[in-house]
Enzyme design. Structure first.
Site, PDB file in Angstrom:
ATOM      1  N   TYR A  59       0.849  -1.189   0.000  1.00 54.37           N
ATOM      2  CA  TYR A  59       0.000   0.000   0.000  1.00 54.37           C
ATOM      3  C   TYR A  59       0.886   1.242   0.000  1.00 54.37           C
ATOM      4  O   TYR A  59       1.497   1.593   1.008  1.00 54.37           O
ATOM      5  CB  TYR A  59      -0.929   0.013   1.208  1.00 54.37           C
ATOM      6  CG  TYR A  59      -1.866  -1.170   1.299  1.00 54.37           C
ATOM      7  CD1 TYR A  59      -2.165  -1.948   0.178  1.00 54.37           C
ATOM      8  CD2 TYR A  59      -2.455  -1.529   2.513  1.00 54.37           C
ATOM      9  CE1 TYR A  59      -3.019  -3.033   0.268  1.00 54.37           C
ATOM     10  CE2 TYR A  59      -3.318  -2.611   2.604  1.00 54.37           C
ATOM     11  CZ  TYR A  59      -3.589  -3.363   1.491  1.00 54.37           C
ATOM     12  OH  TYR A  59      -4.437  -4.442   1.590  1.00 54.37           O
ATOM     13  N   HIS A 125       0.191 -12.092   1.295  1.00 59.16           N
ATOM     14  CA  HIS A 125      -0.854 -11.339   0.604  1.00 59.16           C
ATOM     15  C   HIS A 125      -1.470 -12.134  -0.548  1.00 59.16           C
ATOM     16  O   HIS A 125      -2.676 -12.051  -0.800  1.00 59.16           O
ATOM     17  CB  HIS A 125      -0.259 -10.021   0.091  1.00 59.16           C
ATOM     18  CG  HIS A 125      -1.240  -8.905   0.018  1.00 59.16           C
ATOM     19  ND1 HIS A 125      -0.889  -7.579   0.099  1.00 59.16           N
ATOM     20  CD2 HIS A 125      -2.574  -8.897  -0.128  1.00 59.16           C
ATOM     21  CE1 HIS A 125      -1.960  -6.810   0.010  1.00 59.16           C
ATOM     22  NE2 HIS A 125      -2.995  -7.591  -0.141  1.00 59.16           N
ATOM     23  N   LEU A 206     -17.859  -3.931   2.076  1.00 61.88           N
ATOM     24  CA  LEU A 206     -18.853  -3.015   1.513  1.00 61.88           C
ATOM     25  C   LEU A 206     -18.770  -2.978  -0.015  1.00 61.88           C
ATOM     26  O   LEU A 206     -19.197  -2.008  -0.640  1.00 61.88           O
ATOM     27  CB  LEU A 206     -18.655  -1.606   2.092  1.00 61.88           C
ATOM     28  CG  LEU A 206     -18.937  -1.480   3.591  1.00 61.88           C
ATOM     29  CD1 LEU A 206     -18.519  -0.125   4.114  1.00 61.88           C
ATOM     30  CD2 LEU A 206     -20.417  -1.729   3.878  1.00 61.88           C
ATOM     31  N   GLY A 207     -18.225  -4.032  -0.605  1.00 56.65           N
ATOM     32  CA  GLY A 207     -18.139  -4.077  -2.058  1.00 56.65           C
ATOM     33  C   GLY A 207     -17.357  -2.921  -2.636  1.00 56.65           C
ATOM     34  O   GLY A 207     -17.749  -2.331  -3.633  1.00 56.65           O
ATOM     35  N   PHE A 210     -19.389   0.181  -2.935  1.00 54.81           N
ATOM     36  CA  PHE A 210     -20.637   0.121  -3.694  1.00 54.81           C
ATOM     37  C   PHE A 210     -21.841  -0.060  -2.778  1.00 54.81           C
ATOM     38  O   PHE A 210     -22.877   0.605  -2.947  1.00 54.81           O
ATOM     39  CB  PHE A 210     -20.579  -1.024  -4.708  1.00 54.81           C
ATOM     40  CG  PHE A 210     -21.822  -1.153  -5.552  1.00 54.81           C
ATOM     41  CD1 PHE A 210     -21.918  -0.488  -6.764  1.00 54.81           C
ATOM     42  CD2 PHE A 210     -22.890  -1.936  -5.143  1.00 54.81           C
ATOM     43  CE1 PHE A 210     -23.060  -0.596  -7.539  1.00 54.81           C
ATOM     44  CE2 PHE A 210     -24.033  -2.054  -5.906  1.00 54.81           C
ATOM     45  CZ  PHE A 210     -24.122  -1.376  -7.112  1.00 54.81           C
TER      46      PHE A 210
END
Length: 338
Positions: A59, A125, A206-207, A210
């Site tokens: 990240y 990962h 939470l998609g 979305f």
């Protein structure tokens, strides 16, 4: 608000019942956010009982670990730090590495950037298709013995690879994409985790925003969701009908669609790690822990978002998901990835 800890897996790891995904504070979902604001947000999360912090060396790369490291100064004993290794940017793009030398170098780098003596939960990962997972786990086991990490996890691993890894050293958690619109892991992976006593961490619960109302117009030019199959203009409009159903169901319960989506994940026995950069969103996420769902409620939510009918792949690069990444057999290992 969340205060009581829950067990993640069967190895003794105690965490908050919801975590905080920190990725979007530094990368991928638009421009990097102001450091002071993000540190303050992490502090607010911890003050309200959200102590499981999720990051990765990829990240940024690296900048998110540095941010989290600064945020936990003075409160290290109150948080559980989870970070990851294996995704590696080279001249050809992103590759996956699980060879012992890389495992160790990655851990040392993360410890330095986080400025901590020990990582609570260290994930691979993605699975390396050139290195047997037993070899990777062997090095992770050494890092535990040396006190550099406490617990081991995998992300996007198949049930077969989970079993192989767990046989080398008990896994504490599997991180997987799990939400109302991504439920393929329920067939084999989640039952395997339940059988072996491995905890489940749900990323993108939470998609990717979305299910909490993220619109195409909200996405900045450097937001990776611009290229996400489910966020393409045509697919987005078709998928929006599922979101509209959640809005109506939330209105009946005086809660948001995102809160319903998180409550569903939590009632399925997984720990979600929703990411946010805004205090109001964090408050809503935490409040989802107070929502009680009956078996009838859960069925109604699943009927409202039939995951088989969702348009578009769940990732813009499905080749690095558990469906296509299979660890090679142990007997193939020669000590080299090539």
């Amino acid at each position: 608000m969340a205060t009581a800890k829950v067990a993640l897996g069967s190895q003794g790891f105690q965490v908050s019942p919801q975590g905080l995904g920190c990725m979007g504070m530094s990368s991928f979902y638009g421009p990097q956010k102001p450091e002071e604001e993000m540190i303050a947000l992490i502090h607010k999360a911890v003050e309200h009982g959200i102590t499981l912090l999720d990051t990765s060396d990829v990240y940024g790369p690296h900048t998110n670990e540095i941010l989290v490291g600064k945020a936990v100064k003075g409160i290290r004993d109150k948080v559980q730090i989870c970070t990851k290794f294996a995704l590696h940017f080279d001249g050809k793009g992103m590759s996956v590495r699980g060879d012992p030398e890389y495992v160790r170098a990655s851990c040392e780098g993360s410890l330095k950037r986080l400025d901590v003596e020990c990582i609570d939960l260290y994930y691979q990962h993605r699975v390396d298709t050139k290195v047997p997972i037993e070899i990777t786990m062997g090095e992770l086991k050494k890092l535990i013995q040396e006190g550099k990490i406490k617990y081991i996890g995998l992300s996007e691993a198949s049930a077969a690879d989970i079993r192989r890894a767990h046989a080398v050293h008990p896994l504490t958690a599997i991180q997987l994409e799990y939400s109302l619109w991504t439920r393929d892991v329920e067939d084999d992976i989640i039952p395997t985790c339940r059988e072996l006593g491995i905890g489940i961490i749900a990323y993108s619960p939470l998609g990717r925003g979305f299910l909490s109302g993220k619109n195409l117009a909200d996405l900045s030019e450097n937001d990776i969701r611009k290229n996400h199959p489910r966020f393409s203009s045509e697919n987005f409009q078709q998928n929006k009908r599922f979101y509209d159903k959640l809005v109506a169901m939330g209105a009946e319960r005086n809660c948001t669609p995102g809160q319903l989506a998180l409550a569903w994940v939590q009632h399925k026995g997984a720990i979600p790690i929703p990411g946010t950069t805004k205090w109001e969103n964090l408050q809503q996420n935490i409040s989802s822990l107070d929502i009680k769902l009956t078996p009838e409620d859960i069925k109604a939510l699943e009927d409202a978002v039939p995951h088989q009918e969702v348009q578009g792949d769940r990732s813009s690069d499905m080749s690095k998901t558990w469906i296509y990444t299979v660890s090679p057999p142990l007997e193939s290992w020669t000590g080299s990835r090539h």
